[in-house]
Design an enzyme around this catalytic site. Structure first.
Site, PDB file in Angstrom:
ATOM      1  CG  ASP A 158      -1.796   0.710   1.243  1.00 52.19           C
ATOM      2  OD1 ASP A 158      -2.202   1.484  -0.069  1.00 52.19           O
ATOM      3  OD2 ASP A 158      -3.078   1.252   1.996  1.00 52.19           O
ATOM      4  CG  ASN A 168      -7.665  -2.234  -4.877  1.00 51.22           C
ATOM      5  OD1 ASN A 168      -7.016  -3.032  -4.982  1.00 51.22           O
ATOM      6  ND2 ASN A 168      -7.743  -0.924  -4.080  1.00 51.22           N
TER       7      ASN A 168
HETATM    8  C1  IPE Z   1      -5.186  -2.923   0.127  1.00 52.57           C
HETATM    9  O1  IPE Z   1      -4.914  -1.113  -0.641  1.00 52.57           O
HETATM   10  C2  IPE Z   1      -5.603  -3.190  -1.551  1.00 52.57           C
HETATM   11  C3  IPE Z   1      -4.608  -3.919  -2.024  1.00 52.57           C
HETATM   12  C4  IPE Z   1      -2.947  -3.383  -2.174  1.00 52.57           C
HETATM   13  C5  IPE Z   1      -3.982  -4.555  -3.960  1.00 52.57           C
HETATM   14  P1  IPE Z   1      -6.233  -0.550  -0.377  1.00 52.57           P
HETATM   15  O2  IPE Z   1      -5.555   0.932  -0.265  1.00 52.57           O
HETATM   16  O3  IPE Z   1      -7.208  -0.767  -1.527  1.00 52.57           O
HETATM   17  O4  IPE Z   1      -6.939  -0.265   1.071  1.00 52.57           O
HETATM   18  P2  IPE Z   1      -7.970   0.710   1.908  1.00 52.57           P
HETATM   19  O5  IPE Z   1      -8.599   1.686   1.020  1.00 52.57           O
HETATM   20  O6  IPE Z   1      -7.052   1.896   2.062  1.00 52.57           O
HETATM   21  O7  IPE Z   1      -8.454  -0.319   3.468  1.00 52.57           O
HETATM   22  C1  IPE Z   2      -1.412   0.439  -2.741  1.00 54.18           C
HETATM   23  O1  IPE Z   2      -0.943   1.545  -3.314  1.00 54.18           O
HETATM   24  C2  IPE Z   2      -1.697  -0.213  -4.944  1.00 54.18           C
HETATM   25  C3  IPE Z   2      -2.838  -1.190  -4.931  1.00 54.18           C
HETATM   26  C4  IPE Z   2      -4.417  -0.890  -4.136  1.00 54.18           C
HETATM   27  C5  IPE Z   2      -3.368  -1.007  -6.139  1.00 54.18           C
HETATM   28  P1  IPE Z   2      -2.360   2.977  -2.978  1.00 54.18           P
HETATM   29  O2  IPE Z   2      -2.881   3.020  -4.385  1.00 54.18           O
HETATM   30  O3  IPE Z   2      -3.467   2.151  -2.370  1.00 54.18           O
HETATM   31  O4  IPE Z   2      -1.816   4.021  -2.694  1.00 54.18           O
HETATM   32  P2  IPE Z   2      -2.670   5.655  -1.890  1.00 54.18           P
HETATM   33  O5  IPE Z   2      -3.059   4.294  -0.730  1.00 54.18           O
HETATM   34  O6  IPE Z   2      -3.132   5.824  -2.680  1.00 54.18           O
HETATM   35  O7  IPE Z   2      -0.910   5.455  -1.428  1.00 54.18           O
HETATM   36 MG    MG Z   3      -3.901   2.577  -0.465  1.00 51.88          MG
END
Ligand code: IPE
Ligand code: IPE
Ligand code: MG
Length: 250
Positions: free
Chosen positions: A30, A78
Protein backbone atom coordinates in the site's frame (compact mmCIF):
# COMPACT_ATOMS: atom_id res chain seq x y z
CA UNK A 1 18.17 -44.35 16.65
CA UNK A 2 15.38 -45.60 14.37
CA UNK A 3 15.18 -44.16 10.87
CA UNK A 4 11.91 -42.41 11.74
CA UNK A 5 13.42 -40.82 14.87
CA UNK A 6 16.54 -39.81 12.97
CA UNK A 7 14.48 -38.04 10.35
CA UNK A 8 12.31 -36.35 12.99
CA UNK A 9 15.50 -35.09 14.63
CA UNK A 10 16.82 -33.90 11.28
CA UNK A 11 13.54 -32.07 10.75
CA UNK A 12 13.87 -30.32 14.10
CA UNK A 13 17.42 -29.25 13.27
CA UNK A 14 16.35 -28.06 9.84
CA UNK A 15 13.61 -25.95 11.37
CA UNK A 16 15.98 -24.56 14.01
CA UNK A 17 18.43 -23.77 11.23
CA UNK A 18 15.74 -21.62 9.58
CA UNK A 19 16.61 -19.21 12.39
CA UNK A 20 13.11 -17.89 12.82
CA UNK A 21 12.61 -17.37 9.11
CA UNK A 22 8.91 -17.33 8.20
CA UNK A 23 7.87 -19.93 5.64
CA UNK A 24 5.07 -17.80 4.21
CA UNK A 25 5.03 -14.01 4.07
CA UNK A 26 2.13 -11.93 2.76
CA UNK A 27 2.38 -8.24 1.91
CA UNK A 28 -0.33 -5.61 1.53
CA UNK A 29 1.54 -3.35 -0.87
CA UNK A 30 0.00 0.00 0.00
CA UNK A 31 1.02 3.62 -0.51
CA UNK A 32 1.78 3.96 -4.22
CA UNK A 33 -0.61 6.88 -4.63
CA UNK A 34 0.80 8.79 -1.65
CA UNK A 35 4.34 8.14 -2.89
CA UNK A 36 3.44 9.81 -6.18
CA UNK A 37 1.52 12.65 -4.52
CA UNK A 38 4.54 13.55 -2.36
CA UNK A 39 6.49 14.00 -5.59
CA UNK A 40 3.68 15.88 -7.36
CA UNK A 41 3.46 13.02 -9.86
CA UNK A 42 0.35 11.28 -11.22
CA UNK A 43 -0.77 8.19 -9.29
CA UNK A 44 0.34 5.92 -12.13
CA UNK A 45 3.95 6.96 -11.44
CA UNK A 46 3.51 5.55 -7.95
CA UNK A 47 2.20 2.28 -9.34
CA UNK A 48 5.13 2.12 -11.75
CA UNK A 49 7.56 2.61 -8.87
CA UNK A 50 5.55 -0.02 -6.98
CA UNK A 51 6.26 -2.55 -9.71
CA UNK A 52 10.00 -1.89 -9.31
CA UNK A 53 9.61 -2.62 -5.60
CA UNK A 54 7.80 -5.87 -6.44
CA UNK A 55 10.75 -6.93 -8.60
CA UNK A 56 13.25 -6.23 -5.83
CA UNK A 57 11.25 -7.83 -3.05
CA UNK A 58 10.43 -10.99 -5.04
CA UNK A 59 14.11 -11.44 -5.82
CA UNK A 60 15.15 -10.79 -2.22
CA UNK A 61 12.53 -13.13 -0.73
CA UNK A 62 13.67 -15.93 -3.05
CA UNK A 63 17.33 -15.39 -2.15
CA UNK A 64 16.57 -15.26 1.57
CA UNK A 65 14.74 -18.58 1.31
CA UNK A 66 11.13 -17.68 2.04
CA UNK A 67 9.02 -20.61 0.77
CA UNK A 68 5.97 -18.59 -0.22
CA UNK A 69 5.42 -14.89 -0.85
CA UNK A 70 1.86 -13.64 -1.30
CA UNK A 71 1.35 -10.14 -2.70
CA UNK A 72 -1.91 -8.20 -2.59
CA UNK A 73 -1.90 -6.54 -5.99
CA UNK A 74 -5.60 -5.78 -6.61
CA UNK A 75 -8.48 -6.23 -4.21
CA UNK A 76 -12.09 -7.02 -5.07
CA UNK A 77 -12.83 -3.49 -3.80
CA UNK A 78 -10.26 -1.81 -6.04
CA UNK A 79 -12.80 -1.87 -8.92
CA UNK A 80 -14.24 1.19 -7.15
CA UNK A 81 -11.33 3.25 -8.45
CA UNK A 82 -11.58 5.40 -11.57
CA UNK A 83 -11.55 3.43 -14.83
CA UNK A 84 -8.35 5.14 -15.90
CA UNK A 85 -6.47 4.00 -12.79
CA UNK A 86 -7.77 0.44 -13.18
CA UNK A 87 -6.58 0.46 -16.80
CA UNK A 88 -3.15 1.71 -15.67
CA UNK A 89 -2.89 -1.09 -13.10
CA UNK A 90 -3.90 -3.74 -15.65
CA UNK A 91 -1.38 -2.35 -18.12
CA UNK A 92 1.37 -2.53 -15.51
CA UNK A 93 0.46 -6.10 -14.63
CA UNK A 94 0.70 -7.05 -18.29
CA UNK A 95 4.09 -5.36 -18.60
CA UNK A 96 5.36 -6.98 -15.41
CA UNK A 97 4.50 -10.43 -16.74
CA UNK A 98 6.04 -9.72 -20.13
CA UNK A 99 9.24 -8.45 -18.56
CA UNK A 100 9.60 -10.83 -15.61
CA UNK A 101 8.09 -14.18 -16.57
CA UNK A 102 11.31 -15.47 -18.08
CA UNK A 103 13.38 -14.64 -14.99
CA UNK A 104 10.73 -16.03 -12.64
CA UNK A 105 10.47 -19.25 -14.65
CA UNK A 106 14.25 -19.67 -14.86
CA UNK A 107 14.58 -18.95 -11.17
CA UNK A 108 12.28 -21.85 -10.28
CA UNK A 109 9.49 -19.59 -9.03
CA UNK A 110 6.02 -21.11 -9.05
CA UNK A 111 3.39 -18.48 -9.82
CA UNK A 112 -0.07 -18.81 -8.31
CA UNK A 113 -3.10 -16.54 -8.42
CA UNK A 114 -5.49 -15.91 -5.54
CA UNK A 115 -8.78 -14.33 -6.57
CA UNK A 116 -11.19 -14.42 -9.45
CA UNK A 117 -9.77 -13.66 -12.89
CA UNK A 118 -13.27 -13.83 -14.40
CA UNK A 119 -13.61 -10.06 -14.45
CA UNK A 120 -10.32 -9.48 -16.25
CA UNK A 121 -9.88 -8.72 -19.90
CA UNK A 122 -9.77 -12.15 -21.65
CA UNK A 123 -6.39 -11.49 -23.25
CA UNK A 124 -4.77 -10.51 -19.94
CA UNK A 125 -6.44 -13.43 -18.24
CA UNK A 126 -5.04 -15.82 -20.82
CA UNK A 127 -1.61 -14.35 -20.31
CA UNK A 128 -1.82 -14.79 -16.53
CA UNK A 129 -3.10 -18.35 -16.85
CA UNK A 130 -0.28 -19.08 -19.32
CA UNK A 131 2.27 -17.79 -16.81
CA UNK A 132 0.79 -19.97 -14.06
CA UNK A 133 0.88 -23.04 -16.33
CA UNK A 134 4.42 -22.25 -17.47
CA UNK A 135 5.74 -22.24 -13.89
CA UNK A 136 3.47 -24.95 -12.43
CA UNK A 137 6.16 -27.62 -12.17
CA UNK A 138 8.77 -25.28 -10.69
CA UNK A 139 9.89 -26.14 -7.19
CA UNK A 140 11.38 -22.90 -5.91
CA UNK A 141 9.56 -20.11 -4.11
CA UNK A 142 5.81 -19.89 -4.56
CA UNK A 143 4.81 -16.39 -5.64
CA UNK A 144 1.08 -16.00 -5.04
CA UNK A 145 -0.40 -12.83 -6.49
CA UNK A 146 -3.80 -11.74 -5.21
CA UNK A 147 -5.79 -10.28 -8.10
CA UNK A 148 -9.43 -9.33 -7.72
CA UNK A 149 -9.09 -11.04 -4.36
CA UNK A 150 -11.33 -10.55 -1.35
CA UNK A 151 -11.18 -12.78 1.71
CA UNK A 152 -14.92 -12.62 2.32
CA UNK A 153 -15.58 -13.82 -1.24
CA UNK A 154 -13.02 -16.58 -0.71
CA UNK A 155 -14.76 -17.72 2.48
CA UNK A 156 -18.20 -17.56 0.86
CA UNK A 157 -16.89 -19.70 -2.02
CA UNK A 158 -15.46 -22.25 0.42
CA UNK A 159 -18.74 -22.37 2.34
CA UNK A 160 -20.64 -22.85 -0.90
CA UNK A 161 -18.29 -25.68 -1.98
CA UNK A 162 -18.78 -27.40 1.38
CA UNK A 163 -22.56 -27.00 1.18
CA UNK A 164 -22.54 -28.45 -2.35
CA UNK A 165 -20.45 -31.42 -1.21
CA UNK A 166 -22.69 -31.96 1.80
CA UNK A 167 -25.89 -31.77 -0.28
CA UNK A 168 -24.41 -34.30 -2.72
CA UNK A 169 -23.50 -36.63 0.15
CA UNK A 170 -19.74 -36.28 -0.43
CA UNK A 171 -19.07 -34.95 3.08
CA UNK A 172 -20.93 -35.36 6.36
CA UNK A 173 -21.80 -31.95 7.88
CA UNK A 174 -20.34 -33.24 11.15
CA UNK A 175 -17.04 -33.96 9.38
CA UNK A 176 -16.59 -30.32 8.30
CA UNK A 177 -13.60 -28.96 10.18
CA UNK A 178 -10.85 -26.40 9.76
CA UNK A 179 -8.88 -28.57 7.36
CA UNK A 180 -11.98 -29.12 5.19
CA UNK A 181 -12.27 -25.32 4.98
CA UNK A 182 -8.60 -24.85 4.27
CA UNK A 183 -8.69 -27.35 1.43
CA UNK A 184 -11.31 -25.13 -0.26
CA UNK A 185 -9.48 -21.82 0.12
CA UNK A 186 -7.38 -20.38 -2.68
CA UNK A 187 -4.30 -20.82 -0.49
CA UNK A 188 -4.73 -24.63 -0.28
CA UNK A 189 -1.31 -26.23 -0.48
CA UNK A 190 0.63 -23.12 0.57
CA UNK A 191 2.53 -23.20 3.87
CA UNK A 192 0.65 -21.64 6.81
CA UNK A 193 0.83 -17.85 6.83
CA UNK A 194 3.50 -16.77 9.31
CA UNK A 195 3.88 -13.08 8.67
CA UNK A 196 1.68 -10.35 7.21
CA UNK A 197 3.26 -6.99 6.41
CA UNK A 198 1.37 -3.83 5.47
CA UNK A 199 3.16 -0.76 4.22
CA UNK A 200 2.12 2.91 4.25
CA UNK A 201 1.04 3.21 7.87
CA UNK A 202 -2.54 1.93 7.48
CA UNK A 203 -3.43 -0.56 10.18
CA UNK A 204 -6.13 -2.73 8.68
CA UNK A 205 -6.35 -5.94 6.66
CA UNK A 206 -8.61 -4.58 3.90
CA UNK A 207 -10.24 -7.97 3.28
CA UNK A 208 -6.93 -9.82 2.81
CA UNK A 209 -6.39 -13.42 4.01
CA UNK A 210 -8.81 -13.14 6.94
CA UNK A 211 -8.81 -16.87 7.66
CA UNK A 212 -5.12 -17.41 7.04
CA UNK A 213 -4.09 -14.50 9.28
CA UNK A 214 -5.62 -16.15 12.38
CA UNK A 215 -2.20 -16.65 13.98
CA UNK A 216 0.07 -14.75 11.63
CA UNK A 217 2.37 -12.11 13.08
CA UNK A 218 1.37 -8.65 11.86
CA UNK A 219 3.84 -5.93 10.99
CA UNK A 220 2.73 -2.44 9.99
CA UNK A 221 5.41 -0.13 8.63
CA UNK A 222 5.12 3.52 7.62
CA UNK A 223 7.29 3.02 4.52
CA UNK A 224 5.32 3.60 1.33
CA UNK A 225 5.36 0.53 -0.92
CA UNK A 226 7.60 2.00 -3.68
CA UNK A 227 10.27 2.62 -0.99
CA UNK A 228 10.07 -0.92 0.39
CA UNK A 229 13.20 -2.86 -0.57
CA UNK A 230 15.43 -5.72 0.54
CA UNK A 231 16.59 -3.80 3.61
CA UNK A 232 13.00 -3.14 4.66
CA UNK A 233 12.11 -6.80 4.11
CA UNK A 234 15.11 -7.89 6.17
CA UNK A 235 14.09 -5.52 8.97
CA UNK A 236 10.59 -7.03 9.02
CA UNK A 237 12.06 -10.55 9.07
CA UNK A 238 14.32 -9.58 11.97
CA UNK A 239 11.32 -8.20 13.87
CA UNK A 240 9.44 -11.45 13.18
CA UNK A 241 12.40 -13.55 14.40
CA UNK A 242 12.35 -11.75 17.76
CA UNK A 243 8.68 -12.53 18.39
CA UNK A 244 7.45 -15.41 20.47
CA UNK A 245 4.52 -17.25 18.91
CA UNK A 246 2.36 -18.93 21.50
CA UNK A 247 -0.81 -20.00 19.66
CA UNK A 248 -2.79 -19.66 22.86
CA UNK A 249 -0.41 -21.85 24.86
CA UNK A 250 2.25 -20.85 27.36
C1 IPE B 1 -5.33 -2.75 -0.14
O1 IPE B 1 -5.03 -1.42 -0.34
C2 IPE B 1 -5.32 -3.48 -1.44
C3 IPE B 1 -4.00 -3.62 -2.08
C4 IPE B 1 -2.86 -3.26 -1.58
C5 IPE B 1 -4.02 -4.25 -3.37
P1 IPE B 1 -6.17 -0.30 -0.50
O2 IPE B 1 -5.45 0.97 -0.64
O3 IPE B 1 -7.09 -0.70 -1.58
O4 IPE B 1 -6.92 -0.42 0.90
P2 IPE B 1 -7.84 0.61 1.67
O5 IPE B 1 -8.90 1.05 0.71
O6 IPE B 1 -6.99 1.74 2.11
O7 IPE B 1 -8.36 -0.18 2.83
C1 IPE C 1 -1.49 0.30 -3.40
O1 IPE C 1 -1.31 1.66 -3.44
C2 IPE C 1 -1.73 -0.29 -4.77
C3 IPE C 1 -3.09 -0.79 -4.99
C4 IPE C 1 -4.07 -0.79 -4.13
C5 IPE C 1 -3.35 -1.36 -6.29
P1 IPE C 1 -2.54 2.67 -3.42
O2 IPE C 1 -2.92 2.95 -4.83
O3 IPE C 1 -3.63 2.17 -2.56
O4 IPE C 1 -1.86 3.94 -2.78
P2 IPE C 1 -2.49 4.96 -1.73
O5 IPE C 1 -3.05 4.13 -0.60
O6 IPE C 1 -3.53 5.72 -2.46
O7 IPE C 1 -1.33 5.80 -1.31
MG1 MG D 1 -4.09 2.38 -0.60
Amino acid sequence: MSAARASAAAGAIASAARGGLPRHVAIIMDGNGRWAKKRLLPRVAGHRAGVDAVRKVVRAAGEIGVEALTLYAFSSENWRRPQSEIADLMGLLRRYLLAELEELAQGGVQLRILGDLGRFDPELREMIEGAVARTASNEGMILAVALNYGAQDELVEAARALATDAAAGRIEPAAIDASAMEARLSTAGLPPLDLMIRTSGEKRLSNFLLWQAAYAELIFVDTLWPDFDRTALEAALADYARRERRYGGL
